[in-house]
Design an enzyme around this catalytic site. Structure first.
Site, PDB file in Angstrom:
ATOM      1  N   GLU A 122       0.849  -1.198   0.000  1.00 23.14           N
ATOM      2  CA  GLU A 122       0.000   0.000   0.000  1.00 23.14           C
ATOM      3  C   GLU A 122       0.874   1.234   0.000  1.00 23.14           C
ATOM      4  O   GLU A 122       2.109   1.137   0.081  1.00 23.14           O
ATOM      5  CB  GLU A 122      -0.949  -0.040   1.216  1.00 23.14           C
ATOM      6  CG  GLU A 122      -1.984  -1.144   1.081  1.00 23.14           C
ATOM      7  CD  GLU A 122      -2.928  -1.280   2.244  1.00 23.14           C
ATOM      8  OE1 GLU A 122      -2.920  -0.418   3.129  1.00 23.14           O
ATOM      9  OE2 GLU A 122      -3.673  -2.269   2.265  1.00 23.14           O
ATOM     10  N   HIS A 245      -8.990   9.298   2.896  1.00 22.66           N
ATOM     11  CA  HIS A 245      -8.554   8.202   2.008  1.00 22.66           C
ATOM     12  C   HIS A 245      -8.741   8.684   0.574  1.00 22.66           C
ATOM     13  O   HIS A 245      -9.809   9.214   0.236  1.00 22.66           O
ATOM     14  CB  HIS A 245      -9.372   6.947   2.262  1.00 22.66           C
ATOM     15  CG  HIS A 245      -8.752   5.716   1.663  1.00 22.66           C
ATOM     16  ND1 HIS A 245      -8.683   5.524   0.304  1.00 22.66           N
ATOM     17  CD2 HIS A 245      -8.151   4.652   2.229  1.00 22.66           C
ATOM     18  CE1 HIS A 245      -8.072   4.371   0.072  1.00 22.66           C
ATOM     19  NE2 HIS A 245      -7.728   3.824   1.224  1.00 22.66           N
ATOM     20  N   ARG A 291      -0.462   8.941   1.707  1.00 25.56           N
ATOM     21  CA  ARG A 291      -1.893   9.152   1.497  1.00 25.56           C
ATOM     22  C   ARG A 291      -2.284  10.630   1.459  1.00 25.56           C
ATOM     23  O   ARG A 291      -3.155  11.034   0.698  1.00 25.56           O
ATOM     24  CB  ARG A 291      -2.632   8.452   2.627  1.00 25.56           C
ATOM     25  CG  ARG A 291      -3.928   7.935   2.236  1.00 25.56           C
ATOM     26  CD  ARG A 291      -4.481   7.084   3.329  1.00 25.56           C
ATOM     27  NE  ARG A 291      -4.326   5.680   3.014  1.00 25.56           N
ATOM     28  CZ  ARG A 291      -4.829   4.714   3.755  1.00 25.56           C
ATOM     29  NH1 ARG A 291      -5.485   5.006   4.854  1.00 25.56           N
ATOM     30  NH2 ARG A 291      -4.672   3.461   3.413  1.00 25.56           N
ATOM     31  N   HIS A 352     -11.376   9.349   6.540  1.00 24.29           N
ATOM     32  CA  HIS A 352     -11.134   7.916   6.704  1.00 24.29           C
ATOM     33  C   HIS A 352     -10.625   7.548   8.092  1.00 24.29           C
ATOM     34  O   HIS A 352     -11.079   6.570   8.676  1.00 24.29           O
ATOM     35  CB  HIS A 352     -10.119   7.494   5.640  1.00 24.29           C
ATOM     36  CG  HIS A 352      -9.770   6.048   5.652  1.00 24.29           C
ATOM     37  ND1 HIS A 352     -10.702   5.059   5.434  1.00 24.29           N
ATOM     38  CD2 HIS A 352      -8.576   5.409   5.846  1.00 24.29           C
ATOM     39  CE1 HIS A 352     -10.093   3.876   5.492  1.00 24.29           C
ATOM     40  NE2 HIS A 352      -8.816   4.069   5.754  1.00 24.29           N
ATOM     41  N   ARG A 387      -0.958   8.759   9.054  1.00 18.51           N
ATOM     42  CA  ARG A 387      -0.803   7.321   9.336  1.00 18.51           C
ATOM     43  C   ARG A 387      -0.359   6.549   8.099  1.00 18.51           C
ATOM     44  O   ARG A 387      -0.904   6.740   7.006  1.00 18.51           O
ATOM     45  CB  ARG A 387      -2.141   6.766   9.814  1.00 18.51           C
ATOM     46  CG  ARG A 387      -2.133   5.290  10.108  1.00 18.51           C
ATOM     47  CD  ARG A 387      -3.519   4.858  10.501  1.00 18.51           C
ATOM     48  NE  ARG A 387      -4.437   5.091   9.411  1.00 18.51           N
ATOM     49  CZ  ARG A 387      -4.922   4.135   8.622  1.00 18.51           C
ATOM     50  NH1 ARG A 387      -4.578   2.877   8.818  1.00 18.51           N
ATOM     51  NH2 ARG A 387      -5.760   4.417   7.655  1.00 18.51           N
TER      52      ARG A 387
HETATM   53  C1  SIN Z   1      -7.186   0.536   2.577  1.00 18.14           C
HETATM   54  O1  SIN Z   1      -7.462  -0.652   2.440  1.00 18.14           O
HETATM   55  O2  SIN Z   1      -6.843   1.269   1.664  1.00 18.14           O
HETATM   56  C2  SIN Z   1      -7.279   1.097   3.934  1.00 18.14           C
HETATM   57  C3  SIN Z   1      -6.184   0.602   4.749  1.00 18.14           C
HETATM   58  C4  SIN Z   1      -5.950   1.557   5.856  1.00 18.14           C
HETATM   59  O3  SIN Z   1      -6.587   2.599   5.910  1.00 18.14           O
HETATM   60  O4  SIN Z   1      -5.075   1.272   6.676  1.00 18.14           O
END
Ligand code: SIN
Length: 545
Positions: A122, A245, A291, A352, A387
């Site tokens: 991610e 998000h 993010r 988010h 985060r």
């Molecule tokens: C996601 O699956 O993109 C969210 C994961 C997260 O917010 O830690």
């Protein structure tokens, strides 16, 4: 039925932190677990991406620590980051023992059920390190933990019970140093407020995404724990750092549906309506940038073009792989007429994750003694100003575990509770104008979205402050005059949390991580390289060095 319940441990909330803690401490005493809707109505249940942990020989604690610090924009507490990261493998083992199943490499063709974990990637992670269960990891964790909790003879679960306020020794009229003694809880079925006493309380009530008009969060995320702890005198930190998000599904009928960052981890590309991949213009890590950077980039592109959404494109990936790896997203998008194997997914940013929360120490204890906080309601020092994706489930379980250790050690040294005051209803009557609740609820969420969103300014924040002050006054009056309902409890908390976000955002006169303001676009480490603290009755201040 009696309006008083006595337990050794009181748990508020039924996400990963509350359930994990309950299972640990139940070996040592009676546990009351209070949850405002059904047990499975938690943000954990909605988590798609997974849980970050160092379990691969290609990874290292140092790399996970560095990625967390880089995302956190200078505010993570390095010793906390290391503490959490190093406990990752142990926490994964604990979850496996509780029956959680994570995907193994057989997804990629290997049929051995004991093969290595299948690891996702991610944003801002330099390695694949996200353990997951397809794209419904939270649901799997919730399933496994809830079924254990339901079978445990020393855990009593109270569904449809909504905590209203903490009971503290000061609220009980004692002159001793303040400490937590439990909570007043509204039984949504009977309409009565009941007293739940316990010498130790764990608050695991989740985040506050519902403060914003558009959010990836479930309806329960109204910041109840943060608001209750603040009212009870505990310090709250870093509320200005609300994470948006980048990719929530944009569709008139889709409420709060996330498109996990793991989609970009598998090669998904963000494009404008005319097909331009825009992230290379914004960051060297392109679609896997931190993010805050991706959310701001989308916001910029939308403002520039006037379009309603951008598009997440995975049409270059093998359709069979997409259906296997992201079955939930594939199906939900199809329900809305979007075939992700053939067309871009319309996405927009949405609130988010609340990186701030109740300030806690290494044992997960707040500065109100015997009140422990874990999960999104806490501010442990791990996330800093932004985060790192999928660090939150790990944080929740590490601090639930630490809180359980400390709670168990302390249980037998705590004084007897003595007499405790029942909830006083006073002259409250049934409301004949519930429209006040819906009206104020909508106003708050809209003003937070418009004035306290991804890009802020002093002028927007001042407007927000004027409006929230007025709304709070009205809500408080309503709160004292009318009988409580869960909606009213949530509205009051939403107003408190919004005020905390606005005050913290006005106080931080710089841009860092998730707090970006047009008036102070640069980061100012010298003046603001520390956490923001808010405590009832005091002006916001920086954490002392
Ligand atoms: C996601 O699956 O993109 C969210 C994961 C997260 O917010 O830690």
């Amino acid at each position: 039925m009696s309006n008083r319940h006595d337990f050794d441990f009181l748990v508020l909330g039924s996400g990963i932190a509350g359930l994990f803690y309950a299972l640990r401490v139940a070996e040592h005493g009676q546990v009351g677990l209070v949850t405002k809707k059904r047990g499975a109505d938690s943000a954990t249940n909605w988590a798609q991406g997974g849980i970050a942990a160092v379990v691969s020989p290609d990874d290292s604690f140092d790399a996970h620590v560095d990625d967390t610090l880089n995302a956190g924009a200078g505010l993570c507490k390095e010793e906390v980051v290391r503490h959490v990261v190093e406990r990752g493998p142990r926490m994964i083992d604990a979850l496996l023992k509780y029956g959680v199943e994570f995907d193994r490499e057989r997804l990629r063709g290997d049929e051995d059920p004991d093969s290595e974990f299948s690891l996702g990637r991610e944003g801002s992670h330099t390695r694949r390190r996200i353990l997951h269960h397809r794209d419904t990891t939270g649901r799997e964790i919730e399933r496994a933990l809830l079924s254990r909790v339901a079978r445990h003879p020393r855990i009593s679960v109270f569904e449809h019970h909504c905590a209203v306020d903490l009971l503290t020794s000061h609220r009980a009229g004692r002159t001793e140093p303040n400490r937590a003694l439990g909570a007043y809880v509204l039984n949504a079925r009977s309409g009565e407020v009941e007293l739940f006493h316990a010498p130790i309380t764990l608050m695991a009530t989740g985040g506050a995404g519902k403060v914003y008009l558009y959010t990836s969060n479930p309806d329960i995320a109204s910041g109840d724990g943060i608001a209750m702890a603040y009212r009870a005198g505990a310090s709250v930190a870093n509320m200005e750092f609300m994470q948006f998000h980048p990719t929530c599904l944009f569709h008139a009928q889709a409420k709060s549906f996330l498109i996990t960052e793991a989609v970009r981890g598998e090669g998904g590309v963000l494009r404008t309506a005319d097909g331009r991949a825009f992230m290379p213009d914004h960051h060297a890590m392109k679609d896997l940038a931190p993010r805050d950077v991706v959310a701001r980039a989308i916001d910029t592109e939308l403002k520039r073009s006037g379009a309603e959404s951008v598009f997440l494109d995975v049409t270059h990936k093998d359709p069979a792989f997409l259906r296997e790896r992201f079955p939930n997203i594939y199906e939900r998008c199809l329900d809305f007429g979007i075939d992700i194997t053939r067309q871009g997914i319309p996405v927009v940013p949405a609130a988010h994750y609340c990186c701030g929360g109740v300030r806690t120490n290494r044992s997960g204890e707040s500065d109100l003694p015997n009140l422990f906080v874990a999960g999104e309601a806490a501010c442990t020092g791990l996330h800093g100003a932004n985060r790192l994706a999928s660090n939150s489930l790990l944080e929740a379980v590490v601090f639930a575990d630490a809180a359980a250790n400390e709670s168990i050690a302390r249980l037998h040294d705590l004084p007897e509770p003595g007499a405790l005051p029942a909830w006083e209803e006073g002259d409250a009557t049934e409301s004949d104008e519930a429209v006040v609740i819906t009206q104020n609820w909508d106003e708050i969420r809209r003003l937070m979205w418009n004035y306290v969103g991804i890009v802020r300014s002093d002028r927007r924040l001042a407007r927000a402050k004027r409006r929230i002050d007025l709304l709070r006054e009205e809500i408080n009056e309503y709160y004292w005059n009318f009988k409580l309902t869960p909606d009213l409890v949530e509205l009051r908390n939403l107003a408190t949390v919004s005020t905390l976000v606005i005050r913290a955002a006005l106080f931080r006169k710089e841009s860092r991580g998730l707090h970006y303001t047009l008036d102070y676009p640069e980061r100012d480490d010298e003046r603001y390289g520390r956490d923001t603290l808010l405590q009832r009755g005091d002006a916001p201040r920086l954490e002392p060095t």
